[in-house]
Scaffold this motif. Structure first.
Motif, PDB file in Angstrom:
ATOM      1  N   LEU A  21       0.829  -1.201   0.000  1.00 29.97           N
ATOM      2  CA  LEU A  21       0.000   0.000   0.000  1.00 29.97           C
ATOM      3  C   LEU A  21       0.866   1.254   0.000  1.00 29.97           C
ATOM      4  CD1 LEU A  21      -3.076   0.725   0.231  1.00 29.97           C
ATOM      5  CD2 LEU A  21      -2.645   1.036   2.664  1.00 29.97           C
ATOM      6  N   ASP A  22       0.555   2.180  -0.913  1.00 29.10           N
ATOM      7  CA  ASP A  22       1.269   3.458  -0.972  1.00 29.10           C
ATOM      8  C   ASP A  22       0.522   4.564  -0.235  1.00 29.10           C
ATOM      9  OD1 ASP A  22       3.315   2.399  -2.590  1.00 29.10           O
ATOM     10  OD2 ASP A  22       2.158   2.787  -4.401  1.00 29.10           O
ATOM     11  N   PHE A  23      -0.802   4.441  -0.141  1.00 35.76           N
ATOM     12  CA  PHE A  23      -1.623   5.487   0.466  1.00 35.76           C
ATOM     13  C   PHE A  23      -3.011   4.937   0.762  1.00 35.76           C
ATOM     14  CE2 PHE A  23      -4.883   8.796  -0.139  1.00 35.76           C
ATOM     15  CZ  PHE A  23      -4.506   9.694   0.845  1.00 35.76           C
ATOM     16  N   MET A  24      -3.593   5.381   1.888  1.00 39.21           N
ATOM     17  CA  MET A  24      -4.979   5.043   2.223  1.00 39.21           C
ATOM     18  C   MET A  24      -5.646   6.290   2.769  1.00 39.21           C
ATOM     19  SD  MET A  24      -6.466   2.517   5.201  1.00 39.21           S
ATOM     20  CE  MET A  24      -6.414   0.954   4.370  1.00 39.21           C
ATOM     21  N   ASP A  25      -6.828   6.626   2.236  1.00 40.45           N
ATOM     22  CA  ASP A  25      -7.548   7.777   2.764  1.00 40.45           C
ATOM     23  C   ASP A  25      -8.704   7.329   3.655  1.00 40.45           C
ATOM     24  OD1 ASP A  25      -9.700   7.108   1.099  1.00 40.45           O
ATOM     25  OD2 ASP A  25      -9.531   8.893  -0.158  1.00 40.45           O
ATOM     26  N   THR A  26      -9.448   8.299   4.208  1.00 39.31           N
ATOM     27  CA  THR A  26     -10.508   7.968   5.156  1.00 39.31           C
ATOM     28  C   THR A  26     -11.681   7.244   4.504  1.00 39.31           C
ATOM     29  OG1 THR A  26     -11.431  10.192   4.904  1.00 39.31           O
ATOM     30  CG2 THR A  26      -9.952   9.818   6.769  1.00 39.31           C
ATOM     31  N   SER A  27     -11.942   7.479   3.223  1.00 34.23           N
ATOM     32  CA  SER A  27     -13.037   6.754   2.564  1.00 34.23           C
ATOM     33  C   SER A  27     -12.698   5.272   2.451  1.00 34.23           C
ATOM     34  CB  SER A  27     -13.347   7.350   1.192  1.00 34.23           C
ATOM     35  OG  SER A  27     -12.272   7.152   0.309  1.00 34.23           O
ATOM     36  N   ALA A  28     -11.446   4.975   2.155  1.00 35.17           N
ATOM     37  CA  ALA A  28     -11.006   3.575   2.089  1.00 35.17           C
ATOM     38  C   ALA A  28     -11.052   2.952   3.483  1.00 35.17           C
ATOM     39  CB  ALA A  28      -9.606   3.487   1.509  1.00 35.17           C
ATOM     40  N   LEU A  29     -10.636   3.696   4.486  1.00 26.30           N
ATOM     41  CA  LEU A  29     -10.686   3.204   5.856  1.00 26.30           C
ATOM     42  C   LEU A  29     -12.125   2.899   6.263  1.00 26.30           C
ATOM     43  CD1 LEU A  29      -9.289   2.540   8.510  1.00 26.30           C
ATOM     44  CD2 LEU A  29      -9.563   4.937   9.146  1.00 26.30           C
ATOM     45  N   SER A  30     -13.043   3.756   5.881  1.00 29.14           N
ATOM     46  CA  SER A  30     -14.453   3.531   6.171  1.00 29.14           C
ATOM     47  C   SER A  30     -14.927   2.214   5.559  1.00 29.14           C
ATOM     48  CB  SER A  30     -15.281   4.699   5.627  1.00 29.14           C
ATOM     49  OG  SER A  30     -16.652   4.440   5.770  1.00 29.14           O
ATOM     50  N   THR A  31     -14.471   1.913   4.364  1.00 33.42           N
ATOM     51  CA  THR A  31     -14.822   0.660   3.701  1.00 33.42           C
ATOM     52  C   THR A  31     -14.264  -0.533   4.473  1.00 33.42           C
ATOM     53  OG1 THR A  31     -14.892   1.754   1.555  1.00 33.42           O
ATOM     54  CG2 THR A  31     -14.617  -0.637   1.540  1.00 33.42           C
ATOM     55  N   VAL A  32     -13.014  -0.434   4.883  1.00 33.71           N
ATOM     56  CA  VAL A  32     -12.382  -1.515   5.649  1.00 33.71           C
ATOM     57  C   VAL A  32     -13.139  -1.747   6.959  1.00 33.71           C
ATOM     58  CG1 VAL A  32     -10.293  -2.178   6.922  1.00 33.71           C
ATOM     59  CG2 VAL A  32     -10.098  -1.211   4.613  1.00 33.71           C
ATOM     60  N   VAL A  33     -13.469  -0.684   7.663  1.00 33.55           N
ATOM     61  CA  VAL A  33     -14.188  -0.805   8.934  1.00 33.55           C
ATOM     62  C   VAL A  33     -15.578  -1.404   8.714  1.00 33.55           C
ATOM     63  CG1 VAL A  33     -15.233   0.500  10.843  1.00 33.55           C
ATOM     64  CG2 VAL A  33     -12.900   1.017  10.094  1.00 33.55           C
ATOM     65  N   SER A  34     -16.235  -0.989   7.651  1.00 35.56           N
ATOM     66  CA  SER A  34     -17.559  -1.520   7.336  1.00 35.56           C
ATOM     67  C   SER A  34     -17.509  -3.036   7.120  1.00 35.56           C
ATOM     68  CB  SER A  34     -18.100  -0.820   6.094  1.00 35.56           C
ATOM     69  OG  SER A  34     -19.294  -1.407   5.673  1.00 35.56           O
ATOM     70  N   TYR A  35     -16.540  -3.504   6.366  1.00 36.21           N
ATOM     71  CA  TYR A  35     -16.403  -4.947   6.133  1.00 36.21           C
ATOM     72  C   TYR A  35     -15.965  -5.673   7.402  1.00 36.21           C
ATOM     73  CZ  TYR A  35     -17.508  -4.987   1.220  1.00 36.21           C
ATOM     74  OH  TYR A  35     -18.183  -4.901   0.030  1.00 36.21           O
ATOM     75  N   TRP A  36     -15.097  -5.067   8.189  1.00 37.93           N
ATOM     76  CA  TRP A  36     -14.676  -5.661   9.456  1.00 37.93           C
ATOM     77  C   TRP A  36     -15.899  -5.906  10.347  1.00 37.93           C
ATOM     78  CZ3 TRP A  36     -14.012  -2.534  14.201  1.00 37.93           C
ATOM     79  CH2 TRP A  36     -13.539  -3.281  15.279  1.00 37.93           C
ATOM     80  N   LYS A  37     -16.761  -4.906  10.474  1.00 36.74           N
ATOM     81  CA  LYS A  37     -17.971  -5.050  11.294  1.00 36.74           C
ATOM     82  C   LYS A  37     -18.901  -6.104  10.709  1.00 36.74           C
ATOM     83  CE  LYS A  37     -18.079  -0.416  13.258  1.00 36.74           C
ATOM     84  NZ  LYS A  37     -18.815   0.862  13.317  1.00 36.74           N
ATOM     85  N   ARG A  38     -19.079  -6.065   9.405  1.00 38.16           N
ATOM     86  CA  ARG A  38     -19.975  -7.010   8.726  1.00 38.16           C
ATOM     87  C   ARG A  38     -19.495  -8.458   8.888  1.00 38.16           C
ATOM     88  NH1 ARG A  38     -20.539  -6.875   2.229  1.00 38.16           N
ATOM     89  NH2 ARG A  38     -21.033  -9.054   1.966  1.00 38.16           N
ATOM     90  N   LEU A  39     -18.207  -8.683   8.693  1.00 41.77           N
ATOM     91  CA  LEU A  39     -17.678 -10.040   8.743  1.00 41.77           C
ATOM     92  C   LEU A  39     -17.619 -10.604  10.157  1.00 41.77           C
ATOM     93  CD1 LEU A  39     -14.844  -9.774   6.074  1.00 41.77           C
ATOM     94  CD2 LEU A  39     -17.119 -10.770   5.810  1.00 41.77           C
ATOM     95  N   THR A  40     -17.411  -9.762  11.140  1.00 42.30           N
ATOM     96  CA  THR A  40     -17.336 -10.241  12.520  1.00 42.30           C
ATOM     97  C   THR A  40     -18.708 -10.346  13.173  1.00 42.30           C
ATOM     98  OG1 THR A  40     -16.918  -8.012  13.353  1.00 42.30           O
ATOM     99  CG2 THR A  40     -14.997  -9.392  12.890  1.00 42.30           C
TER     100      THR A  40
END
Length: 118
Positions: A53-72
């Motif tokens: 990864l070269d860069f991650m912004d808050t919209s991408a982080l929001s996506t990661v958190v959304s999937y983390w919550k969904r999968l757990t």
């Protein structure tokens, strides 16, 4: 700007999704498509390899958190991060999510750490 590149590898019932380039508001749609396909075809046990990864912004982080919550939420899935570096994913630390999300130094450690979930 480094284009987003996504690839995956299977390790038992776990999928490692390798992410290279920039993960931002524009490229996050590619990540969503890839995650949905992975879940549909291989299940809900996913490790995101952020080594490239070269860069991650808050919209991408929001996506990661959304999937983390969904999968757990279902109890049989998870989403773990491997190889996140402060210089490219500092948004994880700034928001405090680096202390909440399951994070590992590298893919090998993530595979070992998630083995008990398999």
């Amino acid at each position: 700007m480094a284009a987003l590149e996504l690839s995956s590898s299977r390790h038992g019932d776990r999928t490692v999704l390798h992410i290279s380039g920039e993960l931002d508001i524009i490229s996050r749609a590619e990540l969503v498509t890839c995650l949905d396909k992975t879940i549909r075809e291989h299940g809900a046990r996913i490790i995101l390899d952020l080594t490239g990864l070269d860069f991650m912004d808050t919209s991408a982080l929001s996506t990661v958190v959304s999937y983390w919550k969904r999968l757990t939420a279902g109890g049989d899935g998870y989403l773990a991060l491997a190889g996140a570096q402060y210089r490219t994913a500092r948004v994880l630390w700034i928001t405090g999510l680096a202390q909440r999300l399951p994070m590992y130094d590298d893919v090998a450690a993530a595979l070992e750490g998630t083995e008990s979930h398999a």
